[in-house]
Design a protein around this motif. Structure first.
Motif, PDB file in Angstrom:
ATOM      1  N   GLU A  41     -34.859  -5.826  22.603  1.00 57.82           N
ATOM      2  CA  GLU A  41     -36.310  -5.585  23.413  1.00 57.82           C
ATOM      3  C   GLU A  41     -36.673  -4.216  22.891  1.00 57.82           C
ATOM      4  O   GLU A  41     -35.897  -3.416  22.616  1.00 57.82           O
ATOM      5  N   CYS A  42     -37.915  -4.148  23.099  1.00 58.74           N
ATOM      6  CA  CYS A  42     -38.388  -2.748  22.805  1.00 58.74           C
ATOM      7  C   CYS A  42     -38.968  -2.030  24.255  1.00 58.74           C
ATOM      8  O   CYS A  42     -39.641  -2.496  25.001  1.00 58.74           O
ATOM      9  N   ALA A  43     -38.324  -0.852  24.439  1.00 62.89           N
ATOM     10  CA  ALA A  43     -38.594  -0.264  25.880  1.00 62.89           C
ATOM     11  C   ALA A  43     -38.201   1.156  25.534  1.00 62.89           C
ATOM     12  O   ALA A  43     -37.778   1.952  24.552  1.00 62.89           O
ATOM     13  N   ALA A  44     -38.845   1.905  26.379  1.00 60.44           N
ATOM     14  CA  ALA A  44     -38.720   3.401  26.500  1.00 60.44           C
ATOM     15  C   ALA A  44     -37.306   3.859  26.778  1.00 60.44           C
ATOM     16  O   ALA A  44     -36.495   3.078  27.474  1.00 60.44           O
ATOM     17  N   VAL A  45     -36.778   5.072  26.129  1.00 64.55           N
ATOM     18  CA  VAL A  45     -35.428   5.477  26.036  1.00 64.55           C
ATOM     19  C   VAL A  45     -35.351   5.672  27.566  1.00 64.55           C
ATOM     20  O   VAL A  45     -33.968   4.960  28.085  1.00 64.55           O
ATOM     21  N   ASN A  46     -35.788   6.091  28.440  1.00 63.11           N
ATOM     22  CA  ASN A  46     -35.339   6.314  30.149  1.00 63.11           C
ATOM     23  C   ASN A  46     -35.546   4.837  30.640  1.00 63.11           C
ATOM     24  O   ASN A  46     -35.193   4.799  31.824  1.00 63.11           O
ATOM     25  N   GLU A  47     -35.998   3.919  30.196  1.00 64.55           N
ATOM     26  CA  GLU A  47     -36.000   2.529  30.866  1.00 64.55           C
ATOM     27  C   GLU A  47     -34.599   1.934  30.271  1.00 64.55           C
ATOM     28  O   GLU A  47     -34.244   0.843  30.955  1.00 64.55           O
ATOM     29  N   ILE A  48     -33.910   2.347  29.234  1.00 69.27           N
ATOM     30  CA  ILE A  48     -32.813   1.677  28.799  1.00 69.27           C
ATOM     31  C   ILE A  48     -31.652   2.547  29.365  1.00 69.27           C
ATOM     32  O   ILE A  48     -30.632   2.069  29.665  1.00 69.27           O
ATOM     33  N   TYR A  49     -31.727   3.900  29.338  1.00 70.75           N
ATOM     34  CA  TYR A  49     -30.649   4.846  29.575  1.00 70.75           C
ATOM     35  C   TYR A  49     -30.936   5.498  30.933  1.00 70.75           C
ATOM     36  O   TYR A  49     -31.955   6.234  31.129  1.00 70.75           O
ATOM     37  N   ALA A  50     -30.311   5.424  31.894  1.00 71.51           N
ATOM     38  CA  ALA A  50     -30.505   6.372  33.221  1.00 71.51           C
ATOM     39  C   ALA A  50     -30.491   7.916  32.892  1.00 71.51           C
ATOM     40  O   ALA A  50     -31.095   8.626  33.721  1.00 71.51           O
ATOM     41  N   ASP A  51     -29.667   8.230  31.967  1.00 73.65           N
ATOM     42  CA  ASP A  51     -29.690   9.900  31.597  1.00 73.65           C
ATOM     43  C   ASP A  51     -29.044   9.967  30.248  1.00 73.65           C
ATOM     44  O   ASP A  51     -28.619   9.147  29.765  1.00 73.65           O
TER      45      ASP A  51
END
Length: 72
Positions: A41-51
């Motif tokens: 999936e294509c997503a923003a970094v902060n949507e994939i990783y919490a921190d």
């Protein structure tokens, strides 16, 4: 490379700089390089990783590890 330490300071700056960039990643965030996989999936970094810690510890597999001890 296996578990090369990445300083918390660098990781936090990296995460802050890229947190809105869209990348291709599988649903567990462990592989952003296999974009030809239909499960990606294509997503923003902060949507994939919490921190920053989660990003460093997952994005590159086991190549890097988030390190809070600056002496390493």
């Amino acid at each position: 490379m296996y578990q090369m330490p990445i300083s918390a300071e660098f990781a936090e700056a990296f995460f802050f700089t890229c947190h809105q960039d869209r990348v291709c990643a599988n649903t567990d965030g462990k592989n952003m390089f296999a974009c030809s996989n239909p499960d990606m999936e294509c997503a923003a970094v902060n949507e994939i990783y919490a921190d920053a810690r989660e990003m460093i510890n997952k994005m590159f597999g086991e190549a890097f590890v988030y390190e809070t001890n600056d002496s390493r």
